[in-house]
Motif scaffolding. Structure first.
Motif, PDB file in Angstrom:
ATOM      1  N   PRO A  84       1.315 -16.328  -4.650  1.00 38.64           N
ATOM      2  CA  PRO A  84       1.831 -15.224  -3.829  1.00 38.64           C
ATOM      3  C   PRO A  84       2.476 -15.659  -2.519  1.00 38.64           C
ATOM      4  N   LYS A  85       2.503 -16.974  -2.291  1.00 35.26           N
ATOM      5  CA  LYS A  85       3.153 -17.538  -1.104  1.00 35.26           C
ATOM      6  C   LYS A  85       2.513 -17.068   0.206  1.00 35.26           C
ATOM      7  N   MET A  86       1.196 -17.001   0.177  1.00 46.23           N
ATOM      8  CA  MET A  86       0.440 -16.714   1.399  1.00 46.23           C
ATOM      9  C   MET A  86      -0.980 -17.212   1.174  1.00 46.23           C
ATOM     10  N   PRO A  87      -1.761 -17.425   2.232  1.00 48.14           N
ATOM     11  CA  PRO A  87      -3.142 -17.847   2.034  1.00 48.14           C
ATOM     12  C   PRO A  87      -3.897 -16.887   1.124  1.00 48.14           C
ATOM     13  N   HIS A  88      -4.740 -17.454   0.265  1.00 47.06           N
ATOM     14  CA  HIS A  88      -5.415 -16.633  -0.731  1.00 47.06           C
ATOM     15  C   HIS A  88      -6.242 -15.522  -0.103  1.00 47.06           C
ATOM     16  N   GLU A 118      -5.752 -13.931   2.616  1.00 44.10           N
ATOM     17  CA  GLU A 118      -4.856 -12.873   3.089  1.00 44.10           C
ATOM     18  C   GLU A 118      -4.343 -12.047   1.909  1.00 44.10           C
ATOM     19  N   PHE A 119      -3.934 -12.728   0.822  1.00 42.42           N
ATOM     20  CA  PHE A 119      -3.432 -12.014  -0.344  1.00 42.42           C
ATOM     21  C   PHE A 119      -4.501 -11.105  -0.929  1.00 42.42           C
ATOM     22  N   ARG A 120      -5.702 -11.641  -1.082  1.00 49.27           N
ATOM     23  CA  ARG A 120      -6.756 -10.849  -1.703  1.00 49.27           C
ATOM     24  C   ARG A 120      -7.133  -9.651  -0.829  1.00 49.27           C
ATOM     25  N   GLN A 121      -7.142  -9.845   0.458  1.00 43.66           N
ATOM     26  CA  GLN A 121      -7.446  -8.743   1.353  1.00 43.66           C
ATOM     27  C   GLN A 121      -6.382  -7.659   1.252  1.00 43.66           C
ATOM     28  N   ARG A 122      -5.123  -8.077   1.251  1.00 37.73           N
ATOM     29  CA  ARG A 122      -4.029  -7.104   1.152  1.00 37.73           C
ATOM     30  C   ARG A 122      -4.080  -6.328  -0.153  1.00 37.73           C
ATOM     31  N   ILE A 123      -4.287  -7.042  -1.254  1.00 38.31           N
ATOM     32  CA  ILE A 123      -4.218  -6.357  -2.543  1.00 38.31           C
ATOM     33  C   ILE A 123      -5.449  -5.493  -2.780  1.00 38.31           C
ATOM     34  N   ARG A 124      -6.573  -5.881  -2.210  1.00 44.63           N
ATOM     35  CA  ARG A 124      -7.771  -5.035  -2.323  1.00 44.63           C
ATOM     36  C   ARG A 124      -7.595  -3.747  -1.525  1.00 44.63           C
ATOM     37  N   MET A 125      -6.925  -3.830  -0.409  1.00 44.09           N
ATOM     38  CA  MET A 125      -6.630  -2.627   0.375  1.00 44.09           C
ATOM     39  C   MET A 125      -5.692  -1.700  -0.385  1.00 44.09           C
ATOM     40  N   PRO A 144      -9.305 -23.974  -6.216  1.00 39.90           N
ATOM     41  CA  PRO A 144      -8.834 -25.291  -5.781  1.00 39.90           C
ATOM     42  C   PRO A 144      -8.547 -26.180  -6.999  1.00 39.90           C
ATOM     43  N   PRO A 145      -7.607 -27.108  -6.900  1.00 41.38           N
ATOM     44  CA  PRO A 145      -6.897 -27.506  -5.686  1.00 41.38           C
ATOM     45  C   PRO A 145      -5.749 -26.575  -5.282  1.00 41.38           C
ATOM     46  N   ARG A 146      -5.323 -25.676  -6.153  1.00 45.51           N
ATOM     47  CA  ARG A 146      -4.280 -24.713  -5.781  1.00 45.51           C
ATOM     48  C   ARG A 146      -4.970 -23.477  -5.204  1.00 45.51           C
ATOM     49  N   LYS A 147      -5.554 -23.694  -4.030  1.00 44.06           N
ATOM     50  CA  LYS A 147      -6.449 -22.683  -3.483  1.00 44.06           C
ATOM     51  C   LYS A 147      -5.735 -21.420  -3.009  1.00 44.06           C
ATOM     52  N   ASN A 148      -4.403 -21.473  -2.891  1.00 46.87           N
ATOM     53  CA  ASN A 148      -3.680 -20.273  -2.475  1.00 46.87           C
ATOM     54  C   ASN A 148      -3.007 -19.541  -3.626  1.00 46.87           C
ATOM     55  N   TRP A 149      -3.194 -20.039  -4.837  1.00 46.43           N
ATOM     56  CA  TRP A 149      -2.702 -19.321  -6.003  1.00 46.43           C
ATOM     57  C   TRP A 149      -3.695 -18.219  -6.364  1.00 46.43           C
ATOM     58  N   ALA A 150      -3.238 -17.266  -7.153  1.00 46.36           N
ATOM     59  CA  ALA A 150      -4.078 -16.126  -7.543  1.00 46.36           C
ATOM     60  C   ALA A 150      -4.087 -15.980  -9.064  1.00 46.36           C
ATOM     61  N   ARG A 151      -5.253 -15.682  -9.613  1.00 48.96           N
ATOM     62  CA  ARG A 151      -5.362 -15.395 -11.048  1.00 48.96           C
ATOM     63  C   ARG A 151      -5.524 -13.898 -11.240  1.00 48.96           C
ATOM     64  N   VAL A 152      -4.648 -13.338 -12.047  1.00 47.49           N
ATOM     65  CA  VAL A 152      -4.643 -11.895 -12.290  1.00 47.49           C
ATOM     66  C   VAL A 152      -4.977 -11.638 -13.755  1.00 47.49           C
ATOM     67  N   PRO A 174       4.808  -5.776  -5.098  1.00 44.06           N
ATOM     68  CA  PRO A 174       5.962  -6.019  -4.212  1.00 44.06           C
ATOM     69  C   PRO A 174       5.665  -5.729  -2.745  1.00 44.06           C
ATOM     70  N   GLU A 175       4.929  -4.658  -2.462  1.00 46.62           N
ATOM     71  CA  GLU A 175       4.626  -4.336  -1.066  1.00 46.62           C
ATOM     72  C   GLU A 175       3.607  -5.317  -0.480  1.00 46.62           C
ATOM     73  N   VAL A 176       2.680  -5.752  -1.314  1.00 47.99           N
ATOM     74  CA  VAL A 176       1.697  -6.744  -0.850  1.00 47.99           C
ATOM     75  C   VAL A 176       2.401  -8.046  -0.464  1.00 47.99           C
ATOM     76  N   ILE A 177       3.346  -8.472  -1.310  1.00 47.90           N
ATOM     77  CA  ILE A 177       4.084  -9.705  -1.039  1.00 47.90           C
ATOM     78  C   ILE A 177       4.971  -9.549   0.194  1.00 47.90           C
ATOM     79  N   ALA A 178       5.580  -8.383   0.322  1.00 47.48           N
ATOM     80  CA  ALA A 178       6.489  -8.161   1.444  1.00 47.48           C
ATOM     81  C   ALA A 178       5.750  -7.984   2.761  1.00 47.48           C
ATOM     82  N   GLY A 179       4.463  -7.619   2.675  1.00 48.63           N
ATOM     83  CA  GLY A 179       3.712  -7.389   3.908  1.00 48.63           C
ATOM     84  C   GLY A 179       4.004  -6.021   4.438  1.00 48.63           C
TER      85      GLY A 179
END
Length: 369
Positions: free
Chosen positions: A317-321, A323-330, A340-348, A364-369
């Motif tokens: 998602p091109k952001m710290p994991h 942060e991404f998880r917090q955004r998408i949970r909201m 890890p080692p790809r600790k900022n990737w996300a499994r969906v 899209p909105e989560v990625i855009a911020g």
């Protein structure tokens, strides 16, 4: 080039399709319509459609068996699985989920002078268990496509390699190793080395019968194949899995099992579910449909992803994991933990059609911020 939220949504093509909603409260309200409690859980690689209706119906009539051990019924399930896989009952070891027989295999075929070899991006429970029981674990990086690098594994294999663990399709990447190359690899390792193939997600692939390595077990090779009823069968909470290996290997696995008894409800559910091929075909098609939706979404949003074949997609998602998880949970969706080692990737995980449409709305909105 920076892209603002409006441009990102337009680029994704979701706006025209009427799939975009704004505001976390609105998204949570929509999630409430999909899942009671207002949360779409895409975190656990569970089957959102399971178990099959005939299994659920049978379980409601079998609840009275919960006060019994039903050892005989367990032996019947072993015979049924053996027939299903085309082997003898002596080839099969039942476990409390496939994790138990995976861990028992680690205990049986590694030790103080025999290490475990695996990829650095794979199902972490196995190397964690191995190291926790005093085994050395040697890691080899996955290749550029996030697949097991068989050449690197081969070069790292020594006479001290007791067990090679390969999750195929891999978790969390979902990638599949070419079955012919994997067969050649298994045939080329040292005589005393055992290859453990975790096929928990194999039944979600298009060519699972061709790509499974059960044929090497039937030929007497030092190969253990594990399967589970947790995924395509939709019985994660029942904790039933099994290994398939030649009888002398199965005997050693049995000697290192923790749980000798499987619950009667899980045994009954697994027995019935084995014959539900129409339901399995439906689940396989739905997982593939969900993967393609996420693949297309990642392309539209410019996100890296692994082209996997399980019931999940691994993406960046091109952001710290965190942060991404917090955004998408909201936004009413939960995804898996960091890997890890790809600790900022996300499994969906692939959810129902409605859940995946909702995911396509919020990403899209989560990625855009």
């Amino acid at each position: 080039m920076s892209i603002n939220r409006r441009e990102l949504i337009k680029m994704s093509g979701l706006s025209a399709a009427g799939l975009v909603v704004t505001g976390s409260n609105t998204r949570l309200t929509l999630a409430e319509k999909i899942v009671p409690g207002g949360f779409v859980d895409l975190s656990g690689n569970e089957n959102p459609y399971g178990p099959a209706s005939v299994v659920a119906e049978a379980l409601s009539k079998t609840i009275e068996a919960a006060n019994r051990y039903e050892y005989a019924r367990q032996k019947e399930l072993v015979k049924q699985i053996a027939e299903h896989e085309g082997v003898t009952a002596e080839h099969i070891v039942l476990g409390a989920g496939s994790t138990e027989v995976l861990n028992a295999s680690v205990l049986a075929y590694s030790g103080l002078d025999r290490h475990v070899l695996t990829a650095d991006q794979s199902y972490g429970a196995i190397p964690t268990y191995a190291s926790g029981t005093g085994r050395e674990v040697v890691f080899v990086p996955v290749d550029s496509e996030l697949k097991y690098d068989l050449n690197a594994l081969y070069q790292s294999t020594t006479q001290s390699t007791g067990l090679i663990y390969i999750c195929n399709p891999n978790n969390p990447t979902g990638t599949v190793v070419d079955s012919d190359k994997l067969r050649d690899f298994c045939m080329s390792v040292p005589e005393k080395t055992v290859v453990l193939i975790d096929e928990a997600y194999m039944e979600f692939t298009d060519n699972f019968e061709r790509d499974s390595l059960i044929d090497l077990v039937k030929k007497g090779q030092n190969v253990i194949v594990t399967r589970t009823f947790s995924k395509i069968h939709g019985l994660a909470g029942m904790r039933i899995g099994y290994s398939i290996a030649r009888p002398e290997i199965s005997k050693r696995i049995t000697e290192h099992k923790m749980c000798k008894f499987m619950g009667p409800l899980g045994v009954e559910a697994a027995s019935i579910s084995l014959g539900q091929s129409e339901f399995h075909n439906f689940c396989r098609a739905k997982a593939k449909e969900g993967r393609q939706l996420v693949f297309n979404l990642c392309k539209q949003l410019g996100l890296e992803y692994a082209r996997g074949a399980g019931n999940f997609v691994f993406l960046n998602p091109k952001m710290p994991h965190q942060e991404f998880r917090q955004r998408i949970r909201m936004s009413g969706v939960d995804t898996a933990r960091s890997f890890p080692p790809r600790k900022n990737w996300a499994r969906v995980t692939m959810g129902t059609t409605e859940e995946m449409r909702f995911f396509a709305k919020v990403l899209p909105e989560v990625i855009a911020g």
